[in-house]
Write an enzyme that holds these catalytic residues in place. Structure first.
Site, PDB file in Angstrom:
ATOM      1  CG  HIS A  83     -10.568  -4.387  22.622  1.00 46.97           C
ATOM      2  ND1 HIS A  83     -10.095  -3.548  21.599  1.00 46.97           N
ATOM      3  CD2 HIS A  83     -10.313  -4.001  23.705  1.00 46.97           C
ATOM      4  CE1 HIS A  83      -9.709  -2.597  22.258  1.00 46.97           C
ATOM      5  NE2 HIS A  83      -9.766  -2.763  23.413  1.00 46.97           N
ATOM      6  CE1 TYR A 104     -15.815   2.216  33.878  1.00 50.05           C
ATOM      7  CE2 TYR A 104     -15.277  -0.118  33.729  1.00 50.05           C
ATOM      8  CZ  TYR A 104     -15.197   1.274  33.391  1.00 50.05           C
ATOM      9  OH  TYR A 104     -14.650   1.439  32.270  1.00 50.05           O
TER      10      TYR A 104
END
Length: 488
Positions: free
Chosen positions: A171, A258
């Site tokens: 989502h 990340y």
């Protein structure tokens, strides 16, 4: 319509209830059977009690069953939804705790980075067991909807090695779009059109239109910097927008782990995060939140059960993809969303074997992806770094090759920014030994790892992280919820 939906990991109570009520917002799905399965009999009975209360209050013919026998739950199922966390919070705590000893500070640790890679090693053998059962006992052609992280690794394994029709669902795109619509002053998200593409948790809004008008980088930067809340909560995300030219779907905390630039030193971490909520970069933030949520649910279960006795309101149907995909497949009412599938030409400048997250349309003929999308070069470069880690991680999980696992961790962007090769080799040994009960593919490697650890001279430290908070007690949570109600 009458068919069977199996939910694996249904003990994820709040999420299972959301998926269940979303699906029952579709009028044609009143006669569907939901088969719940989980390792925990206790959690299964709690969620079944809640869903039974929903069915009873709304006077529906819907059937709900619950069993710890996974194959029984999957038998004859047309759709299988997975929201499992292999190893639970116990293993997850090691995903955060052990890397911290080597200076690796994660906010979530469930996608890549040291924690996400080990999470994938635990999940992938189990995912393949799911696929085996699906092929043997589910309805022919059954579709596997994976919600479990690490999304790309799990979906990669299910498609490439499990040979099951699989789509990964998240989502992040929807939440990012909500933010953009808000800062641009849209009255609702329906005024915002967008193309978002990349890989899960590194997806990029490469085209934005507000009421048909194209939104450029300068306008979006100005809108975020002027926002009284997001300008503080999303500092890192805004910095990436300025440098890359496009906005990332992921939260400040997720995105920070990340990349190799923002969490490499403690002083840099505190500069870029915001402590108003876990998702903005707190050390081990999602672990703390998950622990508090579990403790709250177990203590306040009667309250959850009572609140289930409410009418299902289609106007409150969530933007989770699952119910909309099922509706499109079964009724031919077309749905547009962003889905995780094998690339195969969808994104021109990412590897073809990668799992990408990109726009697609669903109808009775299936999930139909838009192809030929080209990412901005900086976005592609960042995604490729993660894809290389994901590929090695999947192959290591399949083969049980601990040396390949170490190479996967070594090539992780944040790990590589913080740790030396010697530290990575020892850290992986330590994590594999600590989590051996959930890593059957590494059983033969554990004795040698223990032997190496007994002789190692690499120094570690007991470190809580740059921005750690303690798990709050039930009393503290109650006081906070009371204060919020009074403020409203």
């Amino acid at each position: 319509m009458s068919f069977k939906i199996a939910i694996i990991g249904a003990g994820s109570v709040g999420f299972t209830k959301k998926l269940f009520t979303d699906i029952l917002c579709v009028p044609e799905f009143r006669d569907v059977e939901f088969a719940l399965t989980d390792l925990s009999e206790r959690n299964l009975q709690m969620i079944k009690s809640i869903l039974d209360r929903v069915v009873e209050f709304n006077r529906l013919p819907t059937k709900v069953t619950a069993t710890t026998d996974r194959r029984a739950a999957l038998e004859g199922a047309r759709y299988i939804i997975s929201c499992v966390r292999v190893g639970g919070l116990e293993a997850y705590a090691d995903d955060i705790r052990i890397p911290l000893k080597y200076g690796i500070d994660q906010c979530v640790g469930d996608t890549i980075c040291a924690g996400g890679i080990l999470y994938g090693q635990r999940n992938i053998p189990v995912i393949l067991d799911f696929c085996k059962d699906i092929l043997e006992v589910a309805e022919p052609g059954a579709k596997f909807l994976n919600y479990a992280n690490p999304m790309a690794m799990n979906t990669w394994a299910a498609i490439e090695y499990g040979r099951v029709d699989t789509v990964g669902l998240c989502h992040g795109v929807q939440h990012g779009a909500d933010q953009i619509a808000e800062v641009l002053g849209a009255k609702s998200r329906t005024e915002l059109d967008y193309v978002c593409s990349g890989i899960n948790h590194q997806t990029w809004f490469i085209d934005l239109r507000l009421n048909g008008r194209k939104i450029g980088q300068d306008e979006l930067v100005a809108a975020f910097e002027a926002h009284p809340v997001y300008s503080q909560q999303e500092k890192l995300r805004i910095d990436v927008l300025k440098r890359f030219g496009v906005y990332s779907t992921e939260s400040n905390g997720h995105l920070s782990e990340y990349l190799p630039w923002y969490r490499k030193r403690p002083d840099e971490i505190t500069r870029w995060i915001d402590m108003s909520d876990w998702i903005h970069g707190e050390t081990g933030g999602y672990l703390r939140y998950s622990t508090e949520t579990r403790n709250w649910f177990e203590t306040e279960f009667p309250q959850f059960l009572e609140s289930a006795a409410r009418p299902i309101d289609p106007a409150k149907r969530s933007n989770e993809h699952a119910s909309h995909i099922l509706e499109a497949l079964e009724t031919n009412r077309v749905y547009r969303g962003h889905f995780n599938v094998k690339n195969n030409g969808i994104i021109t400048n990412l590897p073809q074997d990668a799992i990408v997250e990109s726009p697609g349309f669903v109808d009775r003929f299936g999930i139909n992806m838009a192809s030929g999308i080209t990412l901005p070069e900086a976005c592609a470069a960042t995604c490729i770094s993660s894809i290389n880690v994901q590929r090695m991680s999947v192959h290591a999980a399949i083969s049980g090759d601990i040396d390949l696992l170490k190479l996967a961790v070594l090539h992780d962007p944040l790990v590589g920014a913080v740790s030396t090769p010697e530290e990575v080799w020892q850290m992986v040994d330590e994590m594999v030994v600590a989590q051996a009960r959930w890593l059957p593919q590494y059983a033969d490697a554990v004795p040698a790892a223990k032997e190496r650890l007994s002789k190692s001279r690499i120094k570690t430290r007991e470190w809580a992280g740059a921005a750690r908070r303690d798990v709050r007690s039930i009393e503290e949570l109650r006081a906070e919820k009371t204060a919020l109600k009074q403020a409203v």
